[in-house]
Design a protein around this motif. Structure first.
Motif, short mmCIF file in Angstrom:
data_model
loop_
_atom_site.label_atom_id
_atom_site.label_comp_id
_atom_site.label_asym_id
_atom_site.label_seq_id
_atom_site.Cartn_x
_atom_site.Cartn_y
_atom_site.Cartn_z
N ASP A 156 0.83 -1.20 0.00
CA ASP A 156 0.00 0.00 0.00
C ASP A 156 0.87 1.26 0.00
O ASP A 156 0.47 2.30 -0.51
N ILE A 157 2.05 1.15 0.62
CA ILE A 157 3.00 2.26 0.73
C ILE A 157 4.37 1.74 0.34
O ILE A 157 4.79 0.67 0.79
N MET A 158 5.07 2.50 -0.50
CA MET A 158 6.44 2.12 -0.86
C MET A 158 7.39 3.23 -0.48
O MET A 158 7.10 4.42 -0.70
N LEU A 159 8.54 2.85 0.09
CA LEU A 159 9.56 3.80 0.51
C LEU A 159 10.87 3.47 -0.19
O LEU A 159 11.26 2.30 -0.27
N PHE A 160 11.56 4.50 -0.70
CA PHE A 160 12.91 4.28 -1.25
C PHE A 160 13.71 5.56 -1.16
O PHE A 160 13.19 6.63 -0.84
N GLY A 161 15.00 5.47 -1.42
CA GLY A 161 15.91 6.62 -1.36
C GLY A 161 16.75 6.70 -2.62
O GLY A 161 16.25 6.75 -3.73
N HIS A 213 16.99 13.25 -3.40
CA HIS A 213 16.03 14.35 -3.28
C HIS A 213 14.65 13.75 -3.02
O HIS A 213 14.36 12.64 -3.45
N PRO A 214 13.82 14.48 -2.27
CA PRO A 214 12.52 13.93 -1.88
C PRO A 214 11.47 14.08 -2.97
O PRO A 214 11.56 14.96 -3.83
N GLY A 215 10.49 13.21 -2.92
CA GLY A 215 9.37 13.30 -3.85
C GLY A 215 8.32 12.28 -3.47
O GLY A 215 8.52 11.45 -2.58
N ASN A 216 7.18 12.36 -4.11
CA ASN A 216 6.14 11.37 -3.87
C ASN A 216 5.33 11.18 -5.14
O ASN A 216 5.31 12.03 -6.03
N ALA A 217 4.67 10.03 -5.22
CA ALA A 217 3.88 9.69 -6.39
C ALA A 217 2.80 8.72 -5.95
O ALA A 217 2.77 8.27 -4.80
N THR A 218 1.91 8.40 -6.88
CA THR A 218 0.91 7.38 -6.62
C THR A 218 0.94 6.35 -7.73
O THR A 218 1.24 6.67 -8.89
N PHE A 219 0.65 5.12 -7.37
CA PHE A 219 0.48 4.05 -8.36
C PHE A 219 -0.87 3.43 -8.08
O PHE A 219 -1.04 2.72 -7.09
N HIS A 220 -1.86 3.75 -8.94
CA HIS A 220 -3.24 3.40 -8.67
C HIS A 220 -3.60 3.98 -7.30
O HIS A 220 -3.44 5.17 -7.07
N GLU A 221 -4.06 3.19 -6.35
CA GLU A 221 -4.44 3.78 -5.06
C GLU A 221 -3.32 3.68 -4.03
O GLU A 221 -3.54 3.93 -2.84
N SER A 222 -2.11 3.32 -4.43
CA SER A 222 -0.99 3.13 -3.51
C SER A 222 -0.07 4.34 -3.55
O SER A 222 0.05 5.03 -4.57
N ASN A 223 0.62 4.58 -2.42
CA ASN A 223 1.46 5.77 -2.26
C ASN A 223 2.94 5.41 -2.30
O ASN A 223 3.36 4.41 -1.72
N PHE A 251 6.82 7.07 -1.64
CA PHE A 251 7.57 8.16 -1.04
C PHE A 251 9.05 7.97 -1.34
O PHE A 251 9.64 6.95 -0.99
N MET A 252 9.64 8.98 -1.99
CA MET A 252 11.07 8.98 -2.28
C MET A 252 11.75 9.90 -1.26
O MET A 252 11.42 11.08 -1.16
#
Length: 259
Positions: free
Chosen positions: A226-231, A235-245, A247-248
């Motif tokens: 449901d939530i994905m985290l990576f580095g 630099h920070p950022g965020n996106a959505t994939f269908h209904e999932s979040n 976070f970069m």
């Protein structure tokens, strides 16, 4: 044409539908993401001034600790706080031989000193938060691509693991602090408040491109996140994939040629 589209649509393989649950009422979980600290790295600006080094890294982790403390206190005023997650997403130490002349961009070349600096800084953050707020702290961690000696060394021979193991040993007398890190895989899966979290160091910077959709879609089919985290990208950022979040995470290094 309409009839053809209707028939074609029946045969198209779709992503499995996910049941969206309303998060339960009650307490909150706070998550702090830390990645790409590159302890041991040194950065100069165009005038030759050092903009990142071992002392600046210690100072910035201290700033992060105090800013996160203010967030904790803000949330405690308006709701019950159940737990804190600290997500260590790799490249904690800078390594050696990852790119040509890397040692010219370091003020700590020794692996033991890089490891000790990283473990000391991060343990100070964890231990201070624990003593201040007496909340359960769950540390989740994955390796990066940097903490190695020479870029072609086995990815599993990563000194980030030594930082994580030192934090684990330091936390032995703190029953409310847990440490989990993946050893045989590039990723770690865990659950927060019923949400499946998938964490890894490297992922595409965008979810809108064909390559990005293929990667994120494949990982979601495999890990049901449901939530994905990576580095990794500094630099920070965020996106959505269908209904999932997605976070970069950013970096405490600041601006250099890689961020």
């Amino acid at each position: 044409i309409t009839e053809w589209i209707v028939e074609l649509q029946k045969s198209v393989e779709r992503l499995p539908k996910k049941k969206i649950e309303i998060p339960r009422r009650g307490g909150e979980s706070l998550a702090l993401l830390i990645s790409d600290t590159h302890f041991g790295k040194m950065v100069h600006d165009g005038e030759g001034n050092q903009t990142y080094n071992k002392d600046i890294s210690v100072h910035r982790i201290g700033l992060l600790r105090e800013k996160f403390s203010r967030l904790i206190e803000e949330r405690m005023r308006v709701n019950q706080l159940d737990e804190i997650y600290i997500c260590l997403i790799g490249d904690i130490i800078d390594g050696a031989g990852i790119y040509p002349n890397q040692e010219q961009h370091q003020d700590i070349n020794s692996f033991p000193r890089q490891i000790c600096l990283g473990a000391a800084c991060l343990w100070d953050l964890v231990d201070t938060l624990y003593k201040r707020y007496r909340l359960p702290i769950k540390i989740k961690a994955v390796r990066g691509n940097h903490g190695r000696q020479y870029k072609y060394a086995l990815s599993g021979n990563n000194f980030d693991y030594m930082v994580y193991q030192l934090i684990y040993l330091l936390s032995n007398d703190r029953p409310d602090i847990s440490v989990q890190y993946s050893m045989g895989a590039e990723f770690l899966n865990f659950t927060v408040k019923g949400q499946n979290v998938h964490m890894r160091h490297i992922a595409p910077s965008q979810a809108e491109t064909a390559a990005g959709k293929a990667k994120f879609g494949g990982w979601r089919n495999l890990h049901n996140w449901d939530i994905m985290l990576f580095g990794h990208l500094h630099h920070p950022g965020n996106a959505t994939f269908h209904e999932s979040n997605i976070f970069m995470n950013g970096t405490i290094i600041g601006g250099d040629d890689l961020s």
